[in-house]
Design an enzyme around this catalytic site. Structure first.
Site, PDB file in Angstrom:
ATOM      1  N   ASP A 178       3.739  63.621  20.117  1.00 46.40           N
ATOM      2  CA  ASP A 178       3.262  64.306  19.295  1.00 46.40           C
ATOM      3  C   ASP A 178       1.945  63.844  18.187  1.00 46.40           C
ATOM      4  OD1 ASP A 178       3.951  66.866  17.438  1.00 46.40           O
ATOM      5  OD2 ASP A 178       5.007  65.520  15.888  1.00 46.40           O
ATOM      6  N   ASN A 210       8.679  53.345  20.058  1.00 48.08           N
ATOM      7  CA  ASN A 210       8.533  54.283  19.240  1.00 48.08           C
ATOM      8  C   ASN A 210       9.794  55.479  19.918  1.00 48.08           C
ATOM      9  OD1 ASN A 210       8.632  56.064  16.806  1.00 48.08           O
ATOM     10  ND2 ASN A 210       7.732  57.197  18.207  1.00 48.08           N
ATOM     11  N   GLU A 211      11.070  55.771  19.846  1.00 44.03           N
ATOM     12  CA  GLU A 211      11.534  56.827  19.756  1.00 44.03           C
ATOM     13  C   GLU A 211      11.589  56.728  21.314  1.00 44.03           C
ATOM     14  OE1 GLU A 211      10.490  60.748  18.180  1.00 44.03           O
ATOM     15  OE2 GLU A 211      11.835  59.928  16.738  1.00 44.03           O
ATOM     16  N   ASN A 254      14.523  56.608  12.782  1.00 39.24           N
ATOM     17  CA  ASN A 254      13.880  58.128  12.534  1.00 39.24           C
ATOM     18  C   ASN A 254      14.796  59.290  12.603  1.00 39.24           C
ATOM     19  OD1 ASN A 254      11.553  55.928  13.231  1.00 39.24           O
ATOM     20  ND2 ASN A 254      10.823  57.167  14.892  1.00 39.24           N
ATOM     21  N   TYR A 276      15.680  63.393  10.872  1.00 36.28           N
ATOM     22  CA  TYR A 276      15.179  64.454  10.290  1.00 36.28           C
ATOM     23  C   TYR A 276      16.262  65.508   9.763  1.00 36.28           C
ATOM     24  CZ  TYR A 276      10.265  62.887  11.220  1.00 36.28           C
ATOM     25  OH  TYR A 276       9.422  62.322  11.356  1.00 36.28           O
ATOM     26  N   TYR A 319      14.887  68.984  11.619  1.00 38.24           N
ATOM     27  CA  TYR A 319      15.251  69.548  13.160  1.00 38.24           C
ATOM     28  C   TYR A 319      16.206  70.295  13.035  1.00 38.24           C
ATOM     29  CZ  TYR A 319      10.614  67.978  14.404  1.00 38.24           C
ATOM     30  OH  TYR A 319       9.232  67.354  14.263  1.00 38.24           O
ATOM     31  N   GLU A 366      11.117  56.340   9.722  1.00 38.51           N
ATOM     32  CA  GLU A 366      10.717  58.431   9.643  1.00 38.51           C
ATOM     33  C   GLU A 366      11.896  58.956   8.920  1.00 38.51           C
ATOM     34  OE1 GLU A 366       8.706  60.119  13.173  1.00 38.51           O
ATOM     35  OE2 GLU A 366       8.299  58.822  13.776  1.00 38.51           O
ATOM     36  N   TRP A 404       7.758  59.858   7.052  1.00 39.06           N
ATOM     37  CA  TRP A 404       6.863  61.198   8.042  1.00 39.06           C
ATOM     38  C   TRP A 404       6.267  62.437   7.833  1.00 39.06           C
ATOM     39  CZ3 TRP A 404       5.008  58.229  12.212  1.00 39.06           C
ATOM     40  CH2 TRP A 404       4.413  59.347  12.999  1.00 39.06           C
ATOM     41  N   LYS A 428       3.592  67.293   8.060  1.00 42.33           N
ATOM     42  CA  LYS A 428       4.713  66.370   7.720  1.00 42.33           C
ATOM     43  C   LYS A 428       4.125  65.471   6.283  1.00 42.33           C
ATOM     44  CE  LYS A 428       8.443  66.614  10.691  1.00 42.33           C
ATOM     45  NZ  LYS A 428       7.943  67.533  11.802  1.00 42.33           N
TER      46      LYS A 428
HETATM   47  C1  GCB Z   1       9.231  61.960  15.121  1.00 46.21           C
HETATM   48  C2  GCB Z   1       7.977  61.050  16.594  1.00 46.21           C
HETATM   49  C3  GCB Z   1       6.654  61.514  15.499  1.00 46.21           C
HETATM   50  C4  GCB Z   1       6.888  62.889  15.486  1.00 46.21           C
HETATM   51  C5  GCB Z   1       7.710  63.235  14.320  1.00 46.21           C
HETATM   52  C6  GCB Z   1       8.410  65.244  13.936  1.00 46.21           C
HETATM   53  O1  GCB Z   1      10.208  61.041  15.304  1.00 46.21           O
HETATM   54  O2  GCB Z   1       8.463  59.663  16.689  1.00 46.21           O
HETATM   55  O3  GCB Z   1       5.656  60.999  16.547  1.00 46.21           O
HETATM   56  O4  GCB Z   1       5.438  62.743  14.882  1.00 46.21           O
HETATM   57  O5  GCB Z   1       8.639  63.140  15.356  1.00 46.21           O
HETATM   58  O6  GCB Z   1       6.927  65.357  13.200  1.00 46.21           O
HETATM   59  O7  GCB Z   1       8.387  65.832  14.582  1.00 46.21           O
END
Ligand code: GCB
Length: 608
Positions: A167, A424-425, A479, A481, A485, A519, A564, A583
């Site tokens: 991303d 990462n992820e 990480n 959300y 999300y 994140e 993040w 973000k």
């Molecule tokens: C994540 C990723 C990051 C994205 C972020 C997002 O988990 O590691 O690269 O930018 O989410 O904002 O979706």
């Protein structure tokens, strides 16, 4: 390692000539440049291109901005005749994602990986006191064996596409400085240090110097005022510092370490110096200890990203970002999702920031970042796990190991680096991830003399109970959300419950390790205000953050929060992103959103 990979310094024996400025540039969509003699005869009809910069945002047509394939840079460099008796190198701090270098038409070297430096020796081809033609062929295509990972593709007319599994915009080019270096033929090629802090206020700096010759090495240590505090003889030794001034979180103190290779008659064969900080890092139970004291990480995942320059090194933006982080009360950041420039890390050393240093292994989940594409039958990766791909088990792991080795060699002496992030992820819920993790973590454990903790960042689809790889990490980095999300907006209360449930599960699964949120965030369009809040408004970003922080504070095992992102940043275009990822606590032009004031209040309360 060779002497040119150490951070370039002019010393009694070393010379550095900058090569930044306007170079020539040209795309090579058919890949014919080498065959057609561009390296020897010059690029046909080149356009001007600044170095360092990403090429993408300098163009006003889409085909150029989104170009994927080979492209070339060229310039001339005059090599001073008085450097004849030295080893001469061209050092590229970063050529994204891969490069082959030609000097006076002769191929002198190539390198895979767009975020670590490489140097090519040019003695056999250099002409002294006259211009030498330097041509560099780069390539920015993505695959399952590139770091970062992605895929290819083409438009109906055959134009190549790069399909990131990540991303952030696939910026490319000579994104960091290029230099001509003169290094003695017998030289220091690398060094490492480890530290022991004693109860009486003294400390030992144990060093190991690597050289390519047989002469003896002397080491000296100077304090910040320039006074000599310790000296030792030998390629390996201990510098004892009676009243050690420790490098601390947001209270940096740097010593200068100096190595001299001494010739038979006492002549100085090579001299090199660098800044180091005396400090220790370890993980003990649920804590991360710096100098034996628990730290709480406050800060951000960042990007090297700025308007016009793209990912090109931008010293003014580096400075501004550190001022923002200091103002807001941060003490740490992660180099998401690739090794940052050496300038960025040197700033962190001087400002006392704690860095989670990440290699470019991002996108190790084939269907993650292309969002709806993941559910599209035409997506060849829809049902296939990244780690099931034979290419990943063969080529990718080799490329990944080399990237980790280069990262550790470049950054091992930075006091700011307290932890390494190897991925990462990744798709860490897959069985096939386990042998891959075992191999890459096992390898990384052999590389750092300071034995700093290793980690990777875990994504939500590999939540507690599903993730199969957390046993390899020393610190669990999440990480998350919840409220963005999943269960966003009015459902925030449900998100909070799901989040707490997952954390309770983690406490059982990993009863004895620290947790850091690497994140958490919510897209926010600066200037949008709503009462009541809705997603994308500044009010919602604040409500979202309050909920996250409340949950973090429920668990003593949580020893860090890196929101993040520090700033809004550019991504590929698509229905999930409105001119990039929003973000940021700050906008892309580095001005605060309401959330920045919320973070400042919280982090100032928490103290250093
Ligand atoms: C994540 C990723 C990051 C994205 C972020 C997002 O988990 O590691 O690269 O930018 O989410 O904002 O979706």
């Amino acid at each position: 390692m060779d002497g040119a990979l150490l951070y370039p310094q002019v010393t009694a024996t070393r010379r550095v000539q900058g090569m930044d400025g306007m170079w020539g540039f040209r795309f090579d969509p058919e890949g014919v440049g080498e065959r057609d003699g561009w390296a020897a005869n010059g690029l046909p009809d080149p356009v001007a291109m600044p170095v360092p910069a990403s090429f993408n945002d300098l163009f006003i047509d889409k085909a150029s901005r989104d170009y994927a394939g080979d492209f070339w840079y060229e310039t001339d460099v005059t090599v001073p005749g008085e450097w004849r008796d030295k080893d001469l190198f061209l050092r590229f701090d970063a050529a994204t994602h891969r490069a082959t270098v030609f000097v006076n038409g002769v191929k002198v070297g190539s390198h895979e990986g767009g975020f670590t430096p490489f140097a090519v020796r040019i003695n056999d081809v250099a002409r002294f006191d006259e211009p030498n033609h330097v041509a560099v062929r780069l390539n920015n295509e993505l695959s399952h064996a590139s770091l970062p990972a992605g895929t290819g593709g083409a438009l109906p007319d055959g134009t190549k596409l790069a399909g990131p599994y990540f991303d952030f915009f696939n910026y490319a080019g000579l994104q960091r400085p290029v230099r001509l270096l003169a290094v003695p033929k017998e030289a220091l090629t690398g060094y490492s240090t480890t530290y022991a802090i004693h109860g009486d206020g003294s400390a030992d700096v144990r060093y190991e110097a690597e050289t390519n010759g047989g002469h003896r090495v002397e080491a000296r240590l100077y304090d910040a005022g320039g006074a000599l505090v310790a000296r030792a003889d030998g390629a390996k030794g201990t510098l004892h510092v009676p009243d050690a001034h420790l490098w601390n979180v947001r209270a940096a103190y740097l010593y200068r370490i100096e190595f001299t290779i001494v010739g038979d008659g006492g002549a100085v064969i090579d001299r090199y110096f660098d800044e180091i900080g005396i400090r220790t890092v370890e993980v003990s139970g649920r804590s991360i200890l710096v100098n034996g004291k628990p730290v709480y990480l406050k800060g951000f995942g960042r990007h090297e990203d700025s308007i016009v320059n793209g990912r090109g090194e931008n010293p003014a933006v580096i400075k501004r970002d550190f001022e923002l982080m200091k103002w807001i009360g941060a003490n740490s950041f992660r180099t998401s999702h690739y090794p940052y420039s050496e300038e960025n890390l040197r700033m962190a050393d001087r400002e006392g920031f704690l860095v989670i240093d990440e290699c470019a292994a991002v996108g190790f989940m084939a269907s993650l970042m292309n969002f709806l594409d993941a559910a599209n039958d035409a997506n060849p990766n829809r049902d296939r796990g990244f780690f099931d791909d034979p290419v990943v088990r063969g080529k990718t792991i080799a490329v990944h190991k080399e990237a980790v080795r280069e990262l550790f060699e470049r950054d091992r002496n930075h006091p700011s680096v307290i932890m390494w992030s190897l991925m990462n992820e990744p798709d860490s819920a897959a069985d096939a991830a386990v042998p891959y993790f075992r191999e890459i973590f096992g390898y990384a454990r052999t590389l750092d003399p300071q034995g700093r903790p290793l980690t990777y960042t875990n994504l939500m689809s590999a939540a507690a109970g599903k993730d199969k790889c957390h046993q390899f990490a020393d610190v669990i980095c999440l990480n998350r959300y919840y409220g963005w999300y999943v269960q966003g907006g009015y459902q925030l209360a449900g998100a909070r419950k799901a989040f707490i449930d997952e954390m309770n599960r983690w406490m059982e699964v990993e009863p004895d390790k620290p947790f850091v949120f690497t994140e958490y965030g919510a897209d926010t369009d600066a200037g949008v205000h709503k009462l009541p809040s809705v997603q994308w408004s500044e009010e919602y970003q604040c409500e979202y953050l309050d909920m996250q922080h409340e949950v973090f504070d429920m668990f003593d095992a949580v020893v860090g929060e890196q929101m993040w992102n520090l700033c809004d940043f550019q991504t590929g275009e698509g229905i999930m992103r409105v001119d990039g990822n929003k973000k940021g606590a700050f906008t892309r032009d580095r001005q605060p959103k309401e959330a920045a004031f919320l973070l400042k209040r919280r982090w100032e309360r928490k103290g250093a």
